[in-house]
Design a protein around this motif. Structure first.
Motif, PDB file in Angstrom:
ATOM      1  N   LEU A 198      -1.625   2.817 -13.661  1.00 26.20           N
ATOM      2  CA  LEU A 198      -1.214   4.344 -13.034  1.00 26.20           C
ATOM      3  C   LEU A 198      -2.264   4.327 -12.100  1.00 26.20           C
ATOM      4  CD1 LEU A 198       0.459   6.837 -15.324  1.00 26.20           C
ATOM      5  CD2 LEU A 198       1.492   4.917 -14.191  1.00 26.20           C
ATOM      6  N   ALA A 199      -3.414   3.676 -11.959  1.00 28.82           N
ATOM      7  CA  ALA A 199      -4.536   4.061 -11.897  1.00 28.82           C
ATOM      8  C   ALA A 199      -4.543   2.996 -10.308  1.00 28.82           C
ATOM      9  CB  ALA A 199      -6.066   3.889 -12.244  1.00 28.82           C
ATOM     10  N   PRO A 200      -4.306   2.093 -10.386  1.00 29.24           N
ATOM     11  CA  PRO A 200      -4.465   0.889  -9.118  1.00 29.24           C
ATOM     12  C   PRO A 200      -3.804   1.787  -7.891  1.00 29.24           C
ATOM     13  CG  PRO A 200      -4.093  -0.377 -10.954  1.00 29.24           C
ATOM     14  CD  PRO A 200      -4.328   1.247 -11.420  1.00 29.24           C
ATOM     15  N   PHE A 213       1.683  -1.405  -8.544  1.00 26.86           N
ATOM     16  CA  PHE A 213       1.103  -1.092 -10.568  1.00 26.86           C
ATOM     17  C   PHE A 213       1.561  -0.259 -10.951  1.00 26.86           C
ATOM     18  CE2 PHE A 213      -1.767  -4.480  -8.748  1.00 26.86           C
ATOM     19  CZ  PHE A 213      -1.540  -5.817 -10.025  1.00 26.86           C
ATOM     20  N   PRO A 214       1.182   1.587 -10.177  1.00 23.54           N
ATOM     21  CA  PRO A 214       1.457   2.522 -10.597  1.00 23.54           C
ATOM     22  C   PRO A 214       3.731   2.546 -10.536  1.00 23.54           C
ATOM     23  CG  PRO A 214       0.125   2.351  -8.552  1.00 23.54           C
ATOM     24  CD  PRO A 214       0.284   1.151  -8.694  1.00 23.54           C
ATOM     25  N   LYS A 215       3.843   1.929  -9.288  1.00 21.56           N
ATOM     26  CA  LYS A 215       5.198   1.959 -10.328  1.00 21.56           C
ATOM     27  C   LYS A 215       5.690   1.518 -11.617  1.00 21.56           C
ATOM     28  CE  LYS A 215       8.007   1.657  -6.655  1.00 21.56           C
ATOM     29  NZ  LYS A 215       9.211   1.304  -5.188  1.00 21.56           N
ATOM     30  N   PHE A 245       0.741  -1.254   0.112  1.00 21.99           N
ATOM     31  CA  PHE A 245       0.071  -0.122   0.184  1.00 21.99           C
ATOM     32  C   PHE A 245       1.066   1.134  -0.303  1.00 21.99           C
ATOM     33  CE2 PHE A 245      -2.162  -3.549   2.211  1.00 21.99           C
ATOM     34  CZ  PHE A 245      -3.019  -3.535   1.372  1.00 21.99           C
ATOM     35  N   PRO A 246       0.581   2.615  -0.643  1.00 22.72           N
ATOM     36  CA  PRO A 246       1.361   3.940  -0.827  1.00 22.72           C
ATOM     37  C   PRO A 246       1.149   3.897   1.017  1.00 22.72           C
ATOM     38  CG  PRO A 246      -1.624   3.948  -0.905  1.00 22.72           C
ATOM     39  CD  PRO A 246      -0.699   2.676  -1.226  1.00 22.72           C
ATOM     40  N   ASP A 247       1.991   5.016   0.973  1.00 21.46           N
ATOM     41  CA  ASP A 247       2.381   5.663   2.312  1.00 21.46           C
ATOM     42  C   ASP A 247       1.853   6.521   2.586  1.00 21.46           C
ATOM     43  OD1 ASP A 247       5.066   4.380   1.519  1.00 21.46           O
ATOM     44  OD2 ASP A 247       5.919   6.284   1.102  1.00 21.46           O
ATOM     45  N   GLU A 248       0.673   6.520   2.410  1.00 22.62           N
ATOM     46  CA  GLU A 248      -0.677   7.951   2.959  1.00 22.62           C
ATOM     47  C   GLU A 248      -1.601   6.775   4.017  1.00 22.62           C
ATOM     48  OE1 GLU A 248      -1.295   7.178  -1.366  1.00 22.62           O
ATOM     49  OE2 GLU A 248       0.248   7.717   0.649  1.00 22.62           O
TER      50      GLU A 248
END
Length: 676
Positions: free
Chosen positions: A491-493, A498-500, A113-116
């Protein structure tokens, strides 16, 4: 899958489109899209004598792109456009090298998951506001005693190396209980735990060099050693200690060996002392040390299997991996020194201590994993570049073109590494995989352009580059647009992979397209191999390439049904420069022929960088395949009327060379311009 789709599905789609749609399509009531009238279904008839009209994009690449950018001289004279392009790309490559040199390994494990995301932020918040709790990022060194080995060939069933639950079968040290009861061994364990936390480095590696945490109000017990707690309990409960000799006093050990096992069981069953810094009401010592002492039931008897002594370190899992490996080696050296000390007279072990090793929850193995990732990432890049060079060498037969193309792809890899640094990313598992894939994703465009350059019939590198862009520019752009469009959807998921991956893919495609159309074309425009002019330096026994018009004439003359293959390379048997004719030995799939043709219809086959022997081998294979196909076809058509013993009569197994004969002058008119 992609290869099969291009080779089998896409041609069928084009055929269906040409048959049912094509030009003149209209929207009918029974169809969802415009089609031709059923009376007009069929393939369009083309005039074979007239070449197809070039498209708008093809004309743009030939007349605009090449003229204004690559050649840089709209007036028709050779300009300096390619030199300017090479200079600009050299600056870009230099910038990429500077940033690529700043790439660092990623100390963190890949996150989903992203950092936020709250799940990612939780460990940092817990470590900051709940200091008394265990810091999930801190390194905890653990030294187990009692595990002799791990049999990874015995899992109850065949071991699966990809299954993290398939550990194998643990081989225990069956003597650990008996050995650990000895008074000298108890002394060794107590001194071992003391030195682990407080060593000053006078005899062994110091605790500060091993980054052992210094006790404070939040971490009051940096070294968790159950032997020390057991000793404190025995002192409170007056455990018997009667043994003394020259190297052992009563203060050096915990309890007499004869009652050691019994006292350990009583210690584990006793309630946790209130003086313990981690005291919690209702807990026993077994609850406190359940993660450090491991026993199992063997025929109804509780048997000690192994125990762990743990130390809290000041460093966290994001520690620099090179320093982390050095830290691990320091711990290994420190443990080795204590293993050697176990056999000395002051501890009187019968054998040197065995079956102890340094481990931790996850940090040390990831330090080595980072080292391996870096090594294998660049090894994978080098290997893939080498294999791509070999494939291009075999496919093109020209080492110069293959080297230029692979050199261009290598520079693209530098750009991708710099792209990683620009985004603030580090070299982790995902990046290492992508770096190896970059070569495969980048090679398509340069390979297509290289093939078009080598297949061009133009003589000098200027016109060959222009012809290359005219023939292949639109295909390269079309392929890049489709791949780039697919990358945008990644880029959307929400999952970070997947975005990376999508951003990497989009950058690789865009960079590859720009490099191939601008930089690679400029390199070929300046340094690409050139053909010899038609009719120039033709000598006896030299191999020459025949003009396309001569090849077409021979195909029609020797076999109007196009069942044989005529090799474009022939051997010069005789030259008459005075009369302007040359006698050639022409190879086909049905044998060889002597052909007399104009001198201006052939040129020396070699260009700079060509590997002639490799090309000869490939041409021989093509002729052989063509011959065998014809033989099989003849046999198949005649198999109903020819009995088995007579099959050899219809197979062309031996095709002797026909007697030399001179053909009539080819029905082609070649003026000076087309001949040159």
């Amino acid at each position: 899958c992609n290869f099969c789709s291009v080779c089998f599905v896409w041609p069928r789609v084009i055929a269906v489109w040409q048959y049912y749609v094509g030009t003149g399509a209209k929207l009918y009531a029974c169809y969802c899209f415009p089609v031709k009238s059923s009376k007009n279904w069929g393939y369009p008839k083309a005039d074979a004598s007239q070449p197809p009209e070039p498209g708008t994009v093809e004309v743009f690449f030939r007349d605009k792109f090449y003229t204004w950018i690559i050649d840089g001289s709209p007036a028709g004279r050779k300009g300096c456009g390619s030199k300017v392009v090479i200079a600009l790309f050299s600056i870009y490559i230099l910038v990429c090298i500077i940033f690529a040199a700043q790439l660092e390994p990623d100390p963190e494990l890949p996150e989903l998951f992203p950092d936020e995301d709250n799940y990612i932020k939780f460990p940092d918040i817990k470590a900051e506001f709940f200091a008394r709790e265990d810091d999930p990022r801190r390194i905890y060194v653990q030294i187990p005693f009692g595990i002799k080995d791990l049999d990874q060939d015995d899992c109850g069933s065949p071991c699966d190396p990809t299954d993290p639950e398939d550990y194998g079968t643990i081989i225990w040290d069956e003597t650990i209980t008996e050995v650990s009861s000895d008074e000298y061994v108890q002394k060794w364990y107590l001194d071992f735990c003391e030195d682990m936390e407080f060593s000053d480095g006078s005899e062994r590696i110091s605790a500060s060099d091993r980054k052992v945490f210094v006790a404070d109000q939040f971490v009051s017990r940096p070294v968790r050693c159950w032997w020390q707690s057991f000793k404190a309990w025995c002192e409170e409960n007056n455990c018997p200690k009667t043994r003394e000799d020259f190297a052992l006093s009563k203060e050096d050990y915990i309890v007499d060996a004869a009652v050691a096992e019994e006292k350990v069981r009583e210690f584990l069953a006793a309630p946790q002392p209130t003086s313990d810094p981690d005291y919690q009401s209702g807990r026993t010592n077994a609850d406190v040390w359940e993660d450090y002492i491991f026993a199992e039931d063997v025929f109804g008897t509780r048997v000690l299997r192994f125990f762990i002594i743990e130390a809290v370190l000041t460093e966290q899992v994001d520690f620099d991996f090179e320093k982390g490996i050095e830290l691990f080696e320091d711990w290994e050296d420190w443990l080795k020194s204590w293993e050697e000390l176990a056999g000395s007279s002051i501890y009187d072990f019968q054998d040197t201590l065995q079956f102890a090793f340094v481990s931790d929850a996850r940090a040390f193995h990831y330090f080595f994993l980072q080292e391996q990732i870096i090594a294998e990432a660049f090894q994978g890049i080098a290997l893939s570049l080498f294999l791509a060079w070999c494939v291009m060498l075999v496919a093109s037969g020209n080492w110069l073109i293959a080297t230029m193309a692979i050199g261009t792809i290598g520079l693209m890899v530098l750009g991708v590494i710099a792209f990683t640094v620009w985004n603030g990313w580090k070299l982790g598992v995902i990046e290492a995989v992508i770096y190896v894939m970059v070569v495969g994703l980048s090679v398509d465009y340069t390979v297509h352009l290289s093939d078009a350059y080598l297949e061009s019939n133009e003589v000098d590198r200027r016109h060959r580059t222009q012809d290359m862009l005219f023939r292949m520019g639109v295909s390269v752009v079309s392929g890049a647009i489709s791949t780039f469009g697919a990358a945008l959807f990644l880029l959307a998921p929400y999952i970070t992979f997947f975005p990376k991956f999508g951003s990497f893919l989009a950058f690789v495609v865009a960079q590859s397209l720009i490099f191939s159309l601008f930089f690679f074309s400029a390199i070929l425009h300046e340094f690409g191999p050139e053909h010899r002019k038609y009719g120039e330096d033709i000598q006896v026994d030299r191999k020459v390439k025949m003009h396309d018009e001569l090849l077409a004439y021979l195909d029609d003359l020797l076999d109007p049904d196009n069942r044989i293959t005529v090799d474009s390379i022939a051997v010069v048997e005789d030259v008459s420069k005075k009369e302007g004719y040359v006698l050639l030995l022409v190879y086909t799939s049905k044998g060889s022929w002597h052909i007399k043709c104009p001198l201006q219809a052939v040129r020396l086959r070699s260009q700079s960088g060509d590997i002639d022997d490799l090309k000869d081998c490939l041409r021989f294979c093509r002729r052989s395949c063509s011959r065998r196909k014809e033989e099989i076809s003849k046999w198949y058509l005649a198999k109903e009327t020819v009995v088995l013993p007579d099959i050899r009569d219809i197979l062309v197994l031996d095709n002797p060379r026909p007697p030399p004969r001179a053909l009539k002058k080819p029905s082609m008119q070649m003026d000076e311009k087309s001949a040159s």
